[in-house]
Design a protein around this motif. Structure first.
Motif, mmCIF file in Angstrom:
data_model
loop_
_atom_site.group_PDB
_atom_site.id
_atom_site.type_symbol
_atom_site.label_atom_id
_atom_site.label_comp_id
_atom_site.label_asym_id
_atom_site.label_seq_id
_atom_site.Cartn_x
_atom_site.Cartn_y
_atom_site.Cartn_z
ATOM 1 N N ALA A 1 8.535 2.147 -6.915
ATOM 2 C CA ALA A 1 9.388 2.811 -5.928
ATOM 3 C C ALA A 1 8.688 2.881 -4.585
ATOM 4 N N TRP A 2 9.489 2.851 -3.539
ATOM 5 C CA TRP A 2 9.033 3.077 -2.174
ATOM 6 C C TRP A 2 9.857 4.235 -1.632
ATOM 7 N N MET A 3 9.219 5.395 -1.485
ATOM 8 C CA MET A 3 9.910 6.601 -1.071
ATOM 9 C C MET A 3 9.828 6.772 0.440
ATOM 10 N N PRO A 4 10.833 7.432 1.030
ATOM 11 C CA PRO A 4 10.859 7.601 2.494
ATOM 12 C C PRO A 4 9.637 8.296 3.064
ATOM 13 N N HIS A 5 9.063 9.243 2.309
ATOM 14 C CA HIS A 5 7.916 9.955 2.868
ATOM 15 C C HIS A 5 6.696 9.061 3.001
ATOM 16 N N ARG A 6 6.719 7.870 2.372
ATOM 17 C CA ARG A 6 5.618 6.923 2.500
ATOM 18 C C ARG A 6 5.954 5.790 3.468
ATOM 19 N N THR A 7 7.181 5.298 3.394
ATOM 20 C CA THR A 7 7.544 4.142 4.214
ATOM 21 C C THR A 7 8.025 4.527 5.602
ATOM 22 N N GLY A 8 8.473 5.780 5.781
ATOM 23 C CA GLY A 8 9.028 6.187 7.062
ATOM 24 C C GLY A 8 10.454 5.721 7.275
ATOM 25 N N GLN A 9 11.074 5.156 6.236
ATOM 26 C CA GLN A 9 12.458 4.698 6.315
ATOM 27 C C GLN A 9 13.375 5.684 5.590
ATOM 28 N N TRP B 1 17.264 11.879 -0.458
ATOM 29 C CA TRP B 1 16.041 11.381 -1.078
ATOM 30 C C TRP B 1 14.844 12.251 -0.741
ATOM 31 N N VAL B 2 14.723 12.626 0.512
ATOM 32 C CA VAL B 2 13.589 13.457 0.934
ATOM 33 C C VAL B 2 14.056 14.440 1.986
ATOM 34 N N PRO B 3 13.971 15.739 1.739
ATOM 35 C CA PRO B 3 14.317 16.707 2.778
ATOM 36 C C PRO B 3 13.362 16.609 3.945
ATOM 37 N N LYS B 4 13.813 16.975 5.131
ATOM 38 C CA LYS B 4 12.979 16.793 6.321
ATOM 39 C C LYS B 4 11.696 17.611 6.273
ATOM 40 N N ASP C 1 0.802 -1.216 0.000
ATOM 41 C CA ASP C 1 0.000 0.000 0.000
ATOM 42 C C ASP C 1 0.841 1.275 0.000
ATOM 43 N N LYS C 2 2.167 1.165 0.063
ATOM 44 C CA LYS C 2 3.040 2.349 0.019
ATOM 45 C C LYS C 2 3.753 2.482 -1.325
ATOM 46 N N ILE C 3 3.356 1.694 -2.296
ATOM 47 C CA ILE C 3 4.054 1.627 -3.569
ATOM 48 C C ILE C 3 3.742 2.842 -4.445
ATOM 49 N N ILE C 4 4.714 3.236 -5.276
ATOM 50 C CA ILE C 4 4.539 4.291 -6.269
ATOM 51 C C ILE C 4 4.928 3.711 -7.621
ATOM 52 N N ALA C 5 4.061 3.814 -8.603
ATOM 53 C CA ALA C 5 4.343 3.326 -9.958
ATOM 54 C C ALA C 5 4.773 4.495 -10.833
ATOM 55 N N ILE C 6 5.915 4.332 -11.508
ATOM 56 C CA ILE C 6 6.447 5.367 -12.400
ATOM 57 C C ILE C 6 6.466 4.794 -13.808
ATOM 58 N N HIS C 7 5.610 5.323 -14.662
ATOM 59 C CA HIS C 7 5.531 4.856 -16.061
ATOM 60 C C HIS C 7 5.803 6.045 -16.969
ATOM 61 N N GLU C 8 7.093 6.222 -17.312
ATOM 62 C CA GLU C 8 7.513 7.438 -18.004
ATOM 63 C C GLU C 8 7.224 7.405 -19.501
ATOM 64 N N GLY C 9 7.519 6.298 -20.191
ATOM 65 C CA GLY C 9 7.259 6.304 -21.625
ATOM 66 C C GLY C 9 8.009 5.216 -22.360
ATOM 67 N N ALA C 10 8.024 5.329 -23.695
ATOM 68 C CA ALA C 10 8.622 4.322 -24.560
ATOM 69 C C ALA C 10 10.103 4.157 -24.262
ATOM 70 N N GLY C 11 10.579 2.920 -24.407
ATOM 71 C CA GLY C 11 11.975 2.618 -24.173
ATOM 72 C C GLY C 11 12.325 2.407 -22.721
ATOM 73 N N MET C 12 11.376 2.563 -21.820
ATOM 74 C CA MET C 12 11.625 2.425 -20.387
ATOM 75 C C MET C 12 10.935 1.171 -19.853
ATOM 76 N N ARG C 13 11.306 0.808 -18.638
ATOM 77 C CA ARG C 13 10.602 -0.249 -17.924
ATOM 78 C C ARG C 13 9.689 0.369 -16.868
#
Length: 364
Positions: free
Chosen positions: A196-204, A342-345, A180-192
């Motif tokens: 991502a799990w970012m600190p502001h969501r996971t608390g890590q 990764w994430v400023p305070k 439930d803390k996942i972020i999906a990044i779908h930028e465009g052609a040629g990419m996978r």
């Protein structure tokens, strides 16, 4: 090749001396795109992003409990770095031996003395080169694709609502992340598809990435892939088309796929000149495919820990989520040290006002 994963982990585990270098400023600038994710409103996981959920694979397991897929960002270059690194290293050896040979071919030639000097000199310089090879970690590029894991794996578990990543230790190791803390990044052609799990969501104090599946020919391919994963986790396996489950045997034709993935939509809409260009480039693709296959043969198949293999089964424990404290004390300290990369305070929405001001939410 695990260059991207290694760089992400390396960027999370700087020590104080590395943070003082000027080039760290350029790394901080590159984080702008990641920090921009903090301002983007992510759609809820129960909201569809595509009407055609489908996976382009490879899928290694698909049942009512788990979906296991291939991940890794630079798979189409795997098998290329090792020949280049070994060639440079052999050139260094050749230069040293050539210099010794020239020194021994002077006018005052003495067979026995020259033989002893040659043996001692060549042996000492060879030992010195190998010492530098390990001392300064010149072997790292080779470990990205040889004598390491044959593939990176990502496993989605519907019962535990967790996502597991299987990676080598030098890229962060095996981790357990919340679905439930996942972020999906779908930028465009040629990419996978990047998850991502970012600190502001996971608390890590660290970020976790996973580049899933194949490179996309169109941006819609990424949306379809993410919708396939999302529906599986939210609605179950019956809500998505059943994918073909692939064997993990490293067949040689599997190594050609990374070289051609994502090309078909381009070729389908291209003219004869594009087709001719790709045909002329096909020998290079075959060489890369051969290097990829050799790399696969010289690596070992990753195996999940028992607690992850049994997760979701009746009566079996649920794996705990990975935290910074799960690593050794020095790595844990560095993860907290580099949290601001990764994430400023001031972007942590869950930190109390006093902690927000002091940044103590990142202290172990």
């Amino acid at each position: 090749m695990y260059l991207f994963e290694w760089m992400a982990w390396w960027g999370s585990t700087f020590d104080e001396t590395q943070r003082d270098k000027d080039w760290l400023k350029s790394i901080e600038k590159r984080q702008a795109s990641l920090k921009a994710l903090l301002e983007e409103k992510q759609p809820p996981l129960d909201q569809a992003v595509s009407d055609v959920p489908r996976s382009r694979g490879p899928v290694y397991a698909f049942n009512d409990t788990v979906l296991e897929m291939h991940c890794g960002s630079l798979e189409h270059y795997r098998g290329l770095i090792t020949p280049l690194a070994l060639t440079l290293f052999l050139f260094a050896f050749g230069g040293v031996y050539g210099a010794i040979d020239l020194l021994l071919q002077g006018p005052n030639h003495n067979g026995i003395i020259d033989y002893l000097v040659g043996v001692i000199g060549v042996g000492g310089l060879t030992a010195g080169l190998w010492y530098c090879f390990f001392k300064f970690k010149f072997y790292i590029p080779i470990r990205w694709e040889l004598f390491t894991h044959r593939r990176l794996l990502i496993r989605f578990n519907r019962k535990t609502r967790q996502v597991y990543l299987h990676r080598p230790k030098y890229t962060g190791g095996v981790v357990t992340m919340p679905w439930d803390k996942i972020i999906a990044i779908h930028e465009g052609a040629g990419m996978r598809l990047v998850l991502a799990w970012m600190p502001h969501r996971t608390g890590q104090p660290f970020v976790t990435f996973a580049a899933v599946g194949k490179r996309a020919g169109t941006a819609q391919d990424l949306l379809d892939e993410w919708e396939f994963i999302r529906r599986y986790m939210e609605d179950g396996p019956k809500s998505v088309p059943k994918p073909r489950v692939r064997s993990k045997i490293p067949w040689p034709w599997y190594s050609l796929e990374p070289q051609f993935e994502g090309l078909w939509p381009i070729l389908r809409h291209g003219d004869w000149k594009l087709w001719l260009g790709k045909l002329l480039m096909s020998p290079a693709f075959l060489i890369l495919g051969a290097g990829h296959w050799v790399s696969q043969l010289l690596c070992w198949e990753p195996r999940w820990p028992k607690i992850i293999r049994e997760a979701g089964q009746p009566g079996k424990p649920t794996p705990k989520l990975t935290t910074a404290e799960d690593y050794d004390p020095e790595t844990c300290r560095r993860l907290y040290l580099n949290a601001d990369l990764w994430v400023p305070k001031d972007h942590d929405p869950d930190a109390p006002a006093k902690e927000e001001e002091s940044g103590s939410q990142w202290l172990p």
